[in-house]
Structure formats: C-alpha cells, structure tokens
Design a protein around this motif. Structure first.
Motif, PDB file in Angstrom:
ATOM      1  N   ASP A  88      41.296 -17.033  53.978  1.00 48.64           N
ATOM      2  CA  ASP A  88      40.410 -17.697  54.312  1.00 48.64           C
ATOM      3  C   ASP A  88      40.282 -19.000  53.474  1.00 48.64           C
ATOM      4  O   ASP A  88      41.453 -19.424  52.903  1.00 48.64           O
ATOM      5  N   THR A  89      39.413 -19.966  53.670  1.00 52.74           N
ATOM      6  CA  THR A  89      39.525 -21.217  53.193  1.00 52.74           C
ATOM      7  C   THR A  89      39.421 -21.120  51.664  1.00 52.74           C
ATOM      8  O   THR A  89      40.191 -22.124  51.138  1.00 52.74           O
ATOM      9  N   SER A  90      38.700 -20.294  50.934  1.00 51.00           N
ATOM     10  CA  SER A  90      38.914 -20.501  49.471  1.00 51.00           C
ATOM     11  C   SER A  90      40.208 -19.953  49.113  1.00 51.00           C
ATOM     12  O   SER A  90      40.695 -20.690  47.985  1.00 51.00           O
ATOM     13  N   GLN A  91      40.827 -19.207  49.538  1.00 47.75           N
ATOM     14  CA  GLN A  91      42.446 -18.828  49.147  1.00 47.75           C
ATOM     15  C   GLN A  91      43.422 -19.779  49.231  1.00 47.75           C
ATOM     16  O   GLN A  91      44.089 -20.361  48.633  1.00 47.75           O
ATOM     17  N   VAL A  92      43.308 -20.716  50.590  1.00 51.09           N
ATOM     18  CA  VAL A  92      43.911 -21.899  50.775  1.00 51.09           C
ATOM     19  C   VAL A  92      43.595 -22.936  49.930  1.00 51.09           C
ATOM     20  O   VAL A  92      44.708 -23.629  49.223  1.00 51.09           O
ATOM     21  N   LEU A  93      42.423 -23.171  49.657  1.00 46.72           N
ATOM     22  CA  LEU A  93      42.206 -24.217  48.840  1.00 46.72           C
ATOM     23  C   LEU A  93      42.668 -23.954  47.036  1.00 46.72           C
ATOM     24  O   LEU A  93      43.010 -24.868  46.404  1.00 46.72           O
ATOM     25  N   ASP A  94      42.444 -22.747  46.855  1.00 44.05           N
ATOM     26  CA  ASP A  94      43.091 -22.391  45.259  1.00 44.05           C
ATOM     27  C   ASP A  94      44.463 -22.438  45.295  1.00 44.05           C
ATOM     28  O   ASP A  94      45.038 -23.121  44.336  1.00 44.05           O
ATOM     29  N   ARG A  95      45.125 -22.251  46.222  1.00 44.02           N
ATOM     30  CA  ARG A  95      46.684 -22.487  46.524  1.00 44.02           C
ATOM     31  C   ARG A  95      47.030 -23.992  46.203  1.00 44.02           C
ATOM     32  O   ARG A  95      47.964 -24.231  45.558  1.00 44.02           O
ATOM     33  N   ILE A  96      46.429 -24.578  47.135  1.00 48.91           N
ATOM     34  CA  ILE A  96      46.611 -26.171  47.047  1.00 48.91           C
ATOM     35  C   ILE A  96      46.260 -26.684  45.717  1.00 48.91           C
ATOM     36  O   ILE A  96      46.986 -27.628  45.030  1.00 48.91           O
ATOM     37  N   LYS A  97      45.141 -26.106  44.985  1.00 48.87           N
ATOM     38  CA  LYS A  97      44.831 -26.526  43.793  1.00 48.87           C
ATOM     39  C   LYS A  97      45.897 -26.336  42.595  1.00 48.87           C
ATOM     40  O   LYS A  97      46.129 -26.911  41.652  1.00 48.87           O
ATOM     41  N   GLY A  98      46.541 -25.231  42.934  1.00 46.80           N
ATOM     42  CA  GLY A  98      47.633 -24.678  42.070  1.00 46.80           C
ATOM     43  C   GLY A  98      48.771 -25.545  42.197  1.00 46.80           C
ATOM     44  O   GLY A  98      49.486 -25.611  41.233  1.00 46.80           O
ATOM     45  N   SER A  99      49.269 -25.916  43.332  1.00 47.79           N
ATOM     46  CA  SER A  99      50.292 -26.815  43.604  1.00 47.79           C
ATOM     47  C   SER A  99      49.909 -28.158  43.022  1.00 47.79           C
ATOM     48  O   SER A  99      51.175 -28.874  42.839  1.00 47.79           O
ATOM     49  N   LEU A 100      48.865 -28.574  43.232  1.00 45.10           N
ATOM     50  CA  LEU A 100      48.481 -30.025  42.556  1.00 45.10           C
ATOM     51  C   LEU A 100      48.540 -30.034  41.065  1.00 45.10           C
ATOM     52  O   LEU A 100      48.596 -31.300  40.443  1.00 45.10           O
ATOM     53  N   LEU A 101      48.282 -28.926  40.341  1.00 42.01           N
ATOM     54  CA  LEU A 101      48.122 -28.894  38.797  1.00 42.01           C
ATOM     55  C   LEU A 101      49.354 -27.932  38.461  1.00 42.01           C
ATOM     56  O   LEU A 101      48.967 -26.827  37.615  1.00 42.01           O
ATOM     57  N   PRO A 102      50.320 -28.386  38.429  1.00 42.80           N
ATOM     58  CA  PRO A 102      51.469 -27.286  37.782  1.00 42.80           C
ATOM     59  C   PRO A 102      51.377 -27.389  36.233  1.00 42.80           C
ATOM     60  O   PRO A 102      51.030 -28.324  35.715  1.00 42.80           O
ATOM     61  N   TRP A 103      51.696 -26.209  35.497  1.00 48.53           N
ATOM     62  CA  TRP A 103      51.732 -26.178  34.285  1.00 48.53           C
ATOM     63  C   TRP A 103      52.662 -24.902  33.757  1.00 48.53           C
ATOM     64  O   TRP A 103      52.767 -23.900  34.323  1.00 48.53           O
ATOM     65  N   PRO A 104      53.286 -25.449  32.772  1.00 43.56           N
ATOM     66  CA  PRO A 104      54.340 -24.503  32.335  1.00 43.56           C
ATOM     67  C   PRO A 104      53.783 -23.270  31.641  1.00 43.56           C
ATOM     68  O   PRO A 104      52.566 -23.107  31.262  1.00 43.56           O
ATOM     69  N   GLY A 105      54.429 -22.246  32.165  1.00 36.78           N
ATOM     70  CA  GLY A 105      53.900 -20.913  32.053  1.00 36.78           C
ATOM     71  C   GLY A 105      52.925 -20.284  32.993  1.00 36.78           C
ATOM     72  O   GLY A 105      52.485 -18.953  33.019  1.00 36.78           O
ATOM     73  N   HIS A 106      52.439 -21.140  33.980  1.00 41.52           N
ATOM     74  CA  HIS A 106      51.634 -20.686  34.990  1.00 41.52           C
ATOM     75  C   HIS A 106      52.205 -20.647  36.212  1.00 41.52           C
ATOM     76  O   HIS A 106      52.735 -21.520  36.948  1.00 41.52           O
ATOM     77  N   ASN A 107      52.548 -19.331  36.559  1.00 42.67           N
ATOM     78  CA  ASN A 107      53.342 -18.817  37.588  1.00 42.67           C
ATOM     79  C   ASN A 107      52.650 -19.249  38.950  1.00 42.67           C
ATOM     80  O   ASN A 107      51.444 -18.538  39.035  1.00 42.67           O
ATOM     81  N   PHE A 108      52.889 -19.839  39.982  1.00 46.44           N
ATOM     82  CA  PHE A 108      52.282 -20.079  41.075  1.00 46.44           C
ATOM     83  C   PHE A 108      52.291 -18.779  41.776  1.00 46.44           C
ATOM     84  O   PHE A 108      51.432 -18.424  42.560  1.00 46.44           O
ATOM     85  N   VAL A 109      53.291 -18.189  42.214  1.00 47.37           N
ATOM     86  CA  VAL A 109      53.348 -16.814  42.850  1.00 47.37           C
ATOM     87  C   VAL A 109      52.167 -15.571  42.209  1.00 47.37           C
ATOM     88  O   VAL A 109      51.690 -14.962  42.928  1.00 47.37           O
ATOM     89  N   ARG A 110      52.565 -15.652  41.031  1.00 42.30           N
ATOM     90  CA  ARG A 110      51.857 -14.599  40.423  1.00 42.30           C
ATOM     91  C   ARG A 110      50.179 -14.955  40.071  1.00 42.30           C
ATOM     92  O   ARG A 110      49.297 -13.911  40.533  1.00 42.30           O
ATOM     93  N   HIS A 111      49.959 -16.124  40.034  1.00 42.61           N
ATOM     94  CA  HIS A 111      48.422 -16.191  39.838  1.00 42.61           C
ATOM     95  C   HIS A 111      47.738 -16.681  40.961  1.00 42.61           C
ATOM     96  O   HIS A 111      46.520 -16.630  41.114  1.00 42.61           O
ATOM     97  N   HIS A 112      48.349 -17.360  42.069  1.00 39.80           N
ATOM     98  CA  HIS A 112      47.784 -17.773  43.374  1.00 39.80           C
ATOM     99  C   HIS A 112      48.271 -17.035  44.580  1.00 39.80           C
ATOM    100  O   HIS A 112      47.336 -16.756  45.547  1.00 39.80           O
ATOM    101  N   LEU A 113      49.401 -16.564  44.794  1.00 41.59           N
ATOM    102  CA  LEU A 113      50.068 -15.829  45.943  1.00 41.59           C
ATOM    103  C   LEU A 113      49.496 -14.412  45.755  1.00 41.59           C
ATOM    104  O   LEU A 113      49.006 -13.599  46.818  1.00 41.59           O
ATOM    105  N   ARG A 114      49.786 -13.678  44.608  1.00 40.07           N
ATOM    106  CA  ARG A 114      49.114 -12.276  44.211  1.00 40.07           C
ATOM    107  C   ARG A 114      49.786 -11.558  45.363  1.00 40.07           C
ATOM    108  O   ARG A 114      49.016 -10.502  45.756  1.00 40.07           O
ATOM    109  N   SER A 115      51.200 -11.589  45.546  1.00 44.56           N
ATOM    110  CA  SER A 115      51.768 -10.747  46.598  1.00 44.56           C
ATOM    111  C   SER A 115      51.374 -10.639  47.939  1.00 44.56           C
ATOM    112  O   SER A 115      51.260  -9.961  48.855  1.00 44.56           O
ATOM    113  N   ARG A 116      50.441 -11.863  48.257  1.00 46.94           N
ATOM    114  CA  ARG A 116      50.047 -12.043  49.596  1.00 46.94           C
ATOM    115  C   ARG A 116      50.446 -13.377  50.042  1.00 46.94           C
ATOM    116  O   ARG A 116      49.577 -14.288  50.135  1.00 46.94           O
TER     117      ARG A 116
END
Length: 314
Positions: A88-116
C-alpha cells in the motif's frame, strides 16, 4: 450381592433392547464419573469408531488439502510476481522516508522491509528517474536556447532510451552481482547471513529516489550549485547503501568488507557522475552557430554581374 447383580443385568438388558431399536444410540452407565480436567471423553458407538479421532483426522485432511491448493506458483507465472506488488501507499512512503534519512545502526531491511520486499517501489522509482533525466536533459538545452538564440536545439528522444537502459541495468545487475558475491562469501564465512535477491534489489531501488528531486534541481543554470546538489544526493544515497549492507558484511574479514563497500560506493558515484555529464553536459561546438566572419576575395575572382561595381574596384 445378588440384588446388585440382578440390577446390573436389567440395565444391560434394557441397553441391548435400546440398541436393537436405535443402532446409532450411545450407551452410558449411571456410575460414570465426571471426566477429569485435561482429558477428553470419547464415546464409542456401535461401529467401534471413535468420534473425536474421526473429527481430528478430518480436520487434518482438510488442512493438508488447503495447503496443497495454496502452493506458491512457479516463477514463470504472473501470480508469482503479483505478490511482490502487493503493497500500500503507506508502506512505500515509509520505505522512501527510510532511504532519505539514513542513520548509523538503523537497518533499512529490518526496520522498513520487515521480510516483505516489494518490486512496486523500485520499479516506479527507476521509471520516474529515467523519464525525469531525459526530460530535464532536453529542458536544459531548450532553456539555453532561450538565453542565447544562437544555440540550435533539436529534441533528443534517444535520451529516454539511454536513461531507461542505464537505470534499470544498474538497479538489477549490480544487486545481482552483489547478491552472488555475498552468497559466495557465505560459504567462506559461515556466520554471514546475506539478504535475499529481492531485498538487495529493494535496497538499491529505494536508494535511487533521492536523485529524482536532485535532477529537477539541476535545471538551475548555476554549475557550482548543480554540483553541490549532486554531491549531497550522492552522499545520502551511498550512506543508505553502506548502512544497509554493513550488518551483513561486518561478519566478513576487514579487507573483504572494505573492498565490497568501496566498490558499492564507487559504482554509485560513477552512476551519478555519468548522469550529470551525459544529460547535463555543456553544449558541444556543433550546437553553436558559427560567428560571422569577413571573407576576402582574390583580386582575379570573377564576380556575378549582379554585384555592385564598388566591390570590384576594391
């Protein structure tokens, strides 16, 4: 004692007569005690089959049948890829936001993809970036012609093809090579747990989103500002890749991890630099109208009769 035996015989006789009249009936004794907690009371009918066991077997058969019906289709079918676009749109927007704001220790796969992982976001991000690159590249020449009428502009439709091939090849072939390398290193270092191929494609696809607004800002005709926007976008995008891949490569040796991350950053830099120099390159000499030059004629050159005589005297 005899009276008790006679009472039991009468009860058994009545039960026998009842079963003869209604074969499906179930008999119980007056001396039955309440079933202790945690046990299941099973009533045995005339056929000798256990009702509870039959129900359990039927439920297990149904579950096995449903599991067989819901088997995942093959990768050559449309249904196999349909699940990767089910976001859905909310998931895509959340993943875009995660790619725009990288942070050390913040894993994009674990926090945003969540095995999906999905293909919806990477597919449309690459398509949008390719079209924006081609359109802004043509607009740059058009705006330059508005400022300087001597510049000759003609639409360059081939840039759409070049941009599409470049972006999609980068977003698919580089993750494929990276995934293959991590699979090979997994056999060397048993503690490594690489991402799946689709997760790697998601990391690269969403990391390209920052270049879409950057390419639009490259329309500003100020060279040093264009390079500043490009460096900032490259830094954010490359940092997102490094932070997402670090949990996987940190289990490897320091030399292999440093070489891998350096290669990832280098390829990302080459992509950004190539797009900047190709689609927003300075105007070549053939696009500039040559300045008027005075031509001198040889004294013995024959002139057409229409020219004035004053020219021949000179």
């Amino acid at each position: 004692m005899a009276a008790a035996d006679e009472l039991t015989f009468h009860e058994f006789q009545e039960a026998t007569d009842l079963l003869a009249e209604t074969p499906d009936a179930v008999t119980t004794s007056k001396n039955d005690q309440p079933t202790p907690q945690g046990h299941v009371a099973v009533a045995m009918g005339l056929g000798g089959s256990y009702g509870a066991e039959e129900e359990v077997e039927e439920e297990s058969d149904k579950a096995a049948l449903l599991q067989g019906e819901k088997q995942q289709p093959g990768f050559w079918t449309f249904g196999y890829y349909q699940s990767f676009f089910d976001v859905d749109t909310s998931q895509v927007l959340d993943r875009i936001k995660g790619s725009l704001l990288p942070w050390p220790g913040h894993n994009f796969v674990r926090h945003h993809l969540r095995s999906r992982p999905d293909l919806y976001g990477p597919f449309w991000i690459c398509a949008t970036l390719a079209f924006v690159l081609a359109i802004t590249g043509n607009l740059t020449l058009l705006l330059a012609q508005r400022r300087d009428p001597s510049i000759h502009y003609s639409p360059q439709f081939h840039k759409v093809t070049v941009a599409g091939i470049t972006i999609y090849c980068y977003a698919w072939l580089v993750p494929l090579a990276l995934w293959g390398f991590l699979q090979w290193r997994k056999g060397v270092r048993e503690r490594m747990g690489p991402y799946t191929f689709l997760e790697t494609v998601c990391i690269y696809g969403y990391s390209l989103f920052i270049f879409i607004p950057t390419v639009v800002l490259w329309l500003i005709p100020v060279p040093w500002l264009q390079w500043l926007f490009g460096v900032l976008a490259l830094a954010l995008s490359a940092a997102g890749l490094v932070f997402a891949l670090w949990p996987v490569v940190r289990e490897d040796s320091r030399l292999a991890a440093a070489a891998l991350l350096s290669t990832v950053v280098l390829l990302h830099t080459l992509l950004a630099l190539g797009c900047k120099l190709y689609f927003f390159q300075p105007l070549p000499p053939e696009h500039m109208a040559p300045p008027p030059q005075a031509t001198s004629l040889h004294p013995h050159t024959l002139l057409p009769p229409t020219l004035p005589r004053s020219i021949t005297a000179s």
